[in-house]
Design an enzyme around this catalytic site. Structure first.
Site, PDB file in Angstrom:
ATOM      1  N   LYS A  93      -1.492   0.967  -3.600  1.00 39.41           N
ATOM      2  CA  LYS A  93      -1.349   2.376  -4.300  1.00 39.41           C
ATOM      3  C   LYS A  93      -1.924   3.511  -3.344  1.00 39.41           C
ATOM      4  O   LYS A  93      -3.227   3.481  -3.067  1.00 39.41           O
ATOM      5  CB  LYS A  93      -2.009   2.388  -5.746  1.00 39.41           C
ATOM      6  CG  LYS A  93      -1.986   3.570  -6.542  1.00 39.41           C
ATOM      7  CD  LYS A  93      -2.760   4.842  -6.201  1.00 39.41           C
ATOM      8  CE  LYS A  93      -2.656   5.902  -7.220  1.00 39.41           C
ATOM      9  NZ  LYS A  93      -3.301   7.136  -6.740  1.00 39.41           N
TER      10      LYS A  93
ATOM     11  N   SER B 191      -5.718   1.590  -4.498  1.00 37.86           N
ATOM     12  CA  SER B 191      -6.348   2.827  -4.044  1.00 37.86           C
ATOM     13  C   SER B 191      -7.656   2.809  -3.322  1.00 37.86           C
ATOM     14  O   SER B 191      -7.641   2.345  -2.064  1.00 37.86           O
ATOM     15  CB  SER B 191      -6.580   3.762  -5.503  1.00 37.86           C
ATOM     16  OG  SER B 191      -6.862   5.114  -5.183  1.00 37.86           O
TER      17      SER B 191
ATOM     18  N   ASP C 128      -9.442  -2.323   9.994  1.00 34.05           N
ATOM     19  CA  ASP C 128      -8.904  -1.692  11.130  1.00 34.05           C
ATOM     20  C   ASP C 128      -9.909  -1.478  12.386  1.00 34.05           C
ATOM     21  O   ASP C 128      -9.467  -1.515  13.336  1.00 34.05           O
ATOM     22  CB  ASP C 128      -8.291  -0.198  10.720  1.00 34.05           C
ATOM     23  CG  ASP C 128      -7.077  -0.079  10.150  1.00 34.05           C
ATOM     24  OD1 ASP C 128      -6.293  -1.368   9.889  1.00 34.05           O
ATOM     25  OD2 ASP C 128      -6.403   0.721   9.860  1.00 34.05           O
TER      26      ASP C 128
END
Length: 529
Positions: free
Chosen positions: A309, A284, A295
């Site tokens: 998740k 999460s 990224d």
């Protein structure tokens, strides 16, 4: 109570459905069925139980993370994430049917009242709680309570005659999400978070300030086994890591328009080399932070593929204090990678997929994981290849270390031998330890168990049914002694000192530190310089 449950369910269904103008027979059929059972069924029924079972069965058929929580579960869950609860403020454990104070929480009501580490609680509100078989839940039930309310405790203290009586006024007690913050050598800072709570950003920021004062210029953020928490906490932590406004994550669902979450910019660590440690227990919010770092080519992610998740839940409260957490959207990293791993084959397969990582070789070798071309993405600064499909695949893989694991060690854990031995050891030797090691540094550098103490440990284990096996003990010995030493450090100082001890031979952490100190290799992995 039965009527209240039926009314609560009806109110919930009406309020949730009303927003979408879905007052249909299908919407209210479940509530109507339970009302009919309550009104006309031939035998008496437990309507509360039937309602909860029905709700859970509905949610089970949606996705793995839509869940129902009872009122008690909601309260317990919120305590951990809100960053505080109301009570007397002690860390305690139960040894030989006695409640031992491990440590009063600094600044809390117990410390102010005069409780000390090593005290034994023998009465609570004049009720004997020593030798009665009381459980941890029983202790919490008696000591937790509303702020400002008093609770009387009777204390046995070594070296003091009689029972000491204390009246402690309950107060709000902080629950830390940051387990550890310390320097590795003179250049690398280390922080470990166990969750993302309402207080995480402040805890993290305060820890970073302390480490910067100690000349930190590189940082390891340890998110292993961090199962997540508040999205906002992860975003605000990222404020410290980026110099400008950056997209950290976005969420989107069929009935939830896309929402972007960005940093505020001006981060105090914007030029600091950073490694984020993750593993199969990172989920999460941990995946949101590590995915954004990857990224934007902002730091190197080290470890093993994360849990996967990426479903977003919204909480819908019921009148009785219970709550339904319903999935309303999915999380996506800045490149558009979906964090959530597939669950279309049902809950059982979803759960088994996670445990199969232990049997299919994924935890031992990155080569056992294959990604189709459709799951390839390019990072936003340097154009490196990263992968979607559920979870964050690290830039540098570290296999799980099982070299020290043995059946003997497993039995020590299952029989609670390690915890019991250390509680007893510290209880008997606290004064001597404090005299000999008046600073953690002295303890870290010099403490070793004597041969007699090791024999005592082995004998204690045998009394609890764990028979000594020479070859297995030797296999686990170094790790076992580190954990025992770390637990002493935790009981004398705090959790941060525990991790400073047990992390000394941590494979992933050592690789992270080596990478941070090798500037050329660090930036090569990031595809720059």
């Amino acid at each position: 109570m039965r009527k209240l449950y039926i009314i609560s369910l009806l109110v919930f269904l009406f309020s949730a459905a009303g927003a979408q103008n879905l007052f249909t027979e299908q919407t209210i059929k479940l509530a109507r069925t339970i009302a009919l059972v309550d009104a006309f069924y031939v035998d008496s029924t437990d309507t509360e139980m039937l309602t909860e079972k029905a709700i859970k069965e509905v949610l089970k058929n949606l996705d793995p993370h839509s869940q129902y929580f009872s009122a008690d579960e909601v309260k317990e869950m919120n305590e951990g994430l809100e960053g505080n609860f109301e009570g007397i403020g002690i860390q305690f454990n139960i040894l030989y049917d006695s409640i031992i104070v491990i440590a009063p929480i600094p600044g809390g009501p117990s410390e102010k009242a005069g409780l000390r580490a090593g005290d034994r609680i023998v009465t609570i509100e004049n009720e004997s709680v020593a030798g009665t078989g009381i459980s941890t839940t029983g202790v919490r039930k008696r000591l937790l309570g509303e702020k400002g309310t008093p609770v009387k405790v009777g204390i046995y203290r070594r070296g003091v005659k009689g029972i000491l009586d204390f009246t402690i006024l309950r107060d709000k007690i902080p629950v830390n999400s940051l387990d550890a913050a310390y320097m590795i050598g003179n250049d690398v800072g280390y922080v470990k978070l166990n969750k993302f709570s309402a207080t995480s950003e402040k805890e993290f920021s305060d820890a970073i300030d302390r480490l910067l004062d100690e000349n930190m210029d590189k940082l390891v953020i340890d998110l292993r086994n961090n199962t997540g928490g508040y999205l906002e906490a992860a975003i605000r932590m990222c404020d410290n890591l980026f110099s400008d406004r950056k997209l950290i994550v976005y969420l989107e669902g069929l009935k939830t328009p896309r929402q972007d979450f960005r940093t505020r910019g001006g981060g105090k660590l914007d030029d600091t080399r950073i490694v984020v440690l993750v593993d199969e227990g990172s989920a999460s919010a941990s995946e949101i932070l590590s995915g954004a770092m990857q990224d934007w080519d902002r730091g190197v992610v080290v470890g093993r593929r994360t849990f996967g998740k990426g479903l977003v839940q919204n909480g819908f409260s019921m009148q009785d204090g219970s709550m339904i957490r319903l999935t309303i959207a999915r999380y996506f990293t800045p490149t558009g990678r979906l964090i959530q791993r597939p669950y279309s084959d049902g809950l059982e397969k979803y759960v088994m997929d996670y445990y199969e990582r232990y049997s299919n070789g994924e935890l031992m070798s990155a080569d056992s994981i294959s990604f189709p071309d459709s799951l390839r993405y390019k990072t936003l600064v340097n154009g490196r290849t990263v992968y979607g499909g559920g979870g964050i695949m690290p830039d540098l893989f570290v296999p799980i270390d099982t070299s020290w694991y043995s059946d003997y060690y497993r039995q020590l854990i299952s029989k609670n031998v390690i915890t019991e031995f250390i509680l007893d050891y510290v209880d008997q030797n606290r004064k001597a330890l404090n005299r000999k090691y008046n600073t953690f540094g002295k303890f870290y550098d010099n403490f070793k168990f004597s041969e007699d103490e090791i024999r005592d440990f082995i004998g204690h284990a045998e009394k609890l049914g764990v028979m000594y096996k020479e070859d297995q003990y030797r296999k686990s010995e170094a790790q076992l002694l580190r954990i025992l030493k770390g637990l002493i450090a935790r009981d004398i100082w705090d959790m941060s000192e525990y991790y400073e001890v047990v992390n000394t031979d941590d494979m992933a952490l050592n690789m992270a530190v080596e990478l941070l100190r090798d500037e050329r290799r660090y930036y090569k992995i990031l595809g720059s310089k």
